[in-house]
Write a protein that holds these residues in place. Structure first.
Motif, short mmCIF file in Angstrom:
data_model
loop_
_atom_site.label_atom_id
_atom_site.label_comp_id
_atom_site.label_asym_id
_atom_site.label_seq_id
_atom_site.Cartn_x
_atom_site.Cartn_y
_atom_site.Cartn_z
N ASN A 107 35.43 33.77 32.48
CA ASN A 107 36.13 32.59 31.97
C ASN A 107 37.23 32.98 30.99
O ASN A 107 38.30 32.37 30.97
CB ASN A 107 35.14 31.66 31.27
CG ASN A 107 34.57 30.61 32.19
OD1 ASN A 107 35.27 29.75 32.68
ND2 ASN A 107 33.27 30.68 32.44
N ALA B 119 36.86 26.74 28.00
CA ALA B 119 35.57 27.42 27.87
C ALA B 119 35.61 28.70 27.05
O ALA B 119 34.64 29.05 26.38
CB ALA B 119 35.01 27.73 29.26
N SER C 156 32.98 26.56 34.46
CA SER C 156 32.65 27.16 33.17
C SER C 156 31.28 27.82 33.18
O SER C 156 31.05 28.83 32.50
CB SER C 156 32.70 26.09 32.07
OG SER C 156 31.66 25.14 32.23
N ALA D 167 35.02 21.84 31.60
CA ALA D 167 34.82 23.17 31.04
C ALA D 167 34.29 23.11 29.62
O ALA D 167 33.43 23.91 29.22
CB ALA D 167 36.14 23.96 31.08
#
Length: 280
Positions: A206, A62, A22, A242
């Motif tokens: 992400n 994330a 993340s 994350a």
């Protein structure tokens, strides 16, 4: 090792992989595949299958926080996903044609290249002007984000979107082939070619990696390379890691430290995977 202990070990490593994934925008697979194959002796095809699941989990854990905080550039992400999704489908089919040893070598070479280009950016000046680009202006790809480490709003401009599109097809192909979410290529492509700030590149990566991984996950599932015994604890651990990284660390971390961490992780993984491929 008993099955229960194996699941606990995988869960622990997955939390760490999700946390780093993340922060660096690379998905948990970059950490998990070496751990599963080198430390836990899992066959690489099953490791890649579990990694595909972890990439989707990292993105889910994330991306929401990064979009809420305006750190992820959703316009750039949607534009580039046209290429990464097509590449992911290509890579998923190619993976069945490349042997285990070939996958190790490709993985190691990709990581080494990513480390070199990121190291080059570390040595260059961060104040070099970004060239104007008519297409980026027309698509309104520019933006800004709040950097808690600097205590100010940071505006930025985007350039060379077509070059980014081509690199994203390559990144998507690598993602589908290796199950790494291709963040190791997406982040350098956005950072070096399109000149997005590193934090924006990682946050946008992400946001994108889950879509890219989902495009190829069906192929791995149909091939029988996703084992729930491995993928289950991976998914839980990566999602938790994350969430911790995106909610509590990203906005506070220094960009130079983040780039150094990125390069260090890539160099370690490149060395280990090339060594494994050589001895396979």
């Amino acid at each position: 090792m008993t099955p229960f202990l194996f699941m606990l070990v995988v869960l622990g490593f997955s939390v760490g992989a999700g946390l780093l994934g993340s922060l660096l925008g690379i998905g948990g697979g970059l950490i998990l595949i070496p751990v599963l194959t080198l430390l836990l002796k899992v066959d690489i095809q099953y490791a890649v299958g579990a990694s595909i699941v972890s990439v989707i989990a990292t993105s889910s854990g994330a991306a929401a926080a990064y979009v809420r905080d305006r750190m992820a550039n959703t316009r750039v992400a949607m534009f580039l996903e046209l290429a990464t999704t097509a590449g992911a489908l290509s890579g998923a089919f190619l993976s069945g044609l490349v042997g285990g040893r070939g996958v190790y070598f490709v993985f190691g070479a990709v990581m080494a290249w990513s480390a070199v280009v990121m190291l080059k950016r570390m040595r260059s000046s961060a104040e070099v002007p970004v060239p104007a680009d008519a297409l980026a202006d027309r698509l309104a790809l520019h933006g800004s984000y709040w950097d808690e480490a600097q205590g100010r709003e940071v505006p930025y401009r985007v350039t060379r979107p077509l070059a980014g599109l081509g690199l994203m097809y390559v990144a998507g192909t690598v993602s589908g082939m290796l199950g790494i979410g291709s963040g190791a290529l997406k982040v350098p492509a956005m950072d070096l070619a399109m000149r997005l700030p590193l934090k924006v590149s990682t946050a946008t990566s992400n946001f994108m990696i889950g879509v890219t991984a989902a495009a190829s996950a069906g192929v791995y599932f149909a091939r029988g390379n996703i084992d729930p015994f491995i993928a289950g604890p991976v998914c839980v651990g990566v999602t938790l890691g994350a969430w911790l990284g995106s909610r509590h660390l990203m906005a506070r971390v220094n960009s130079t430290w983040l780039r150094a961490l990125f390069v260090g992780v890539l160099l370690w993984v490149a060395f280990e995977m090339l060594r494994k491929g050589w001895g396979a």
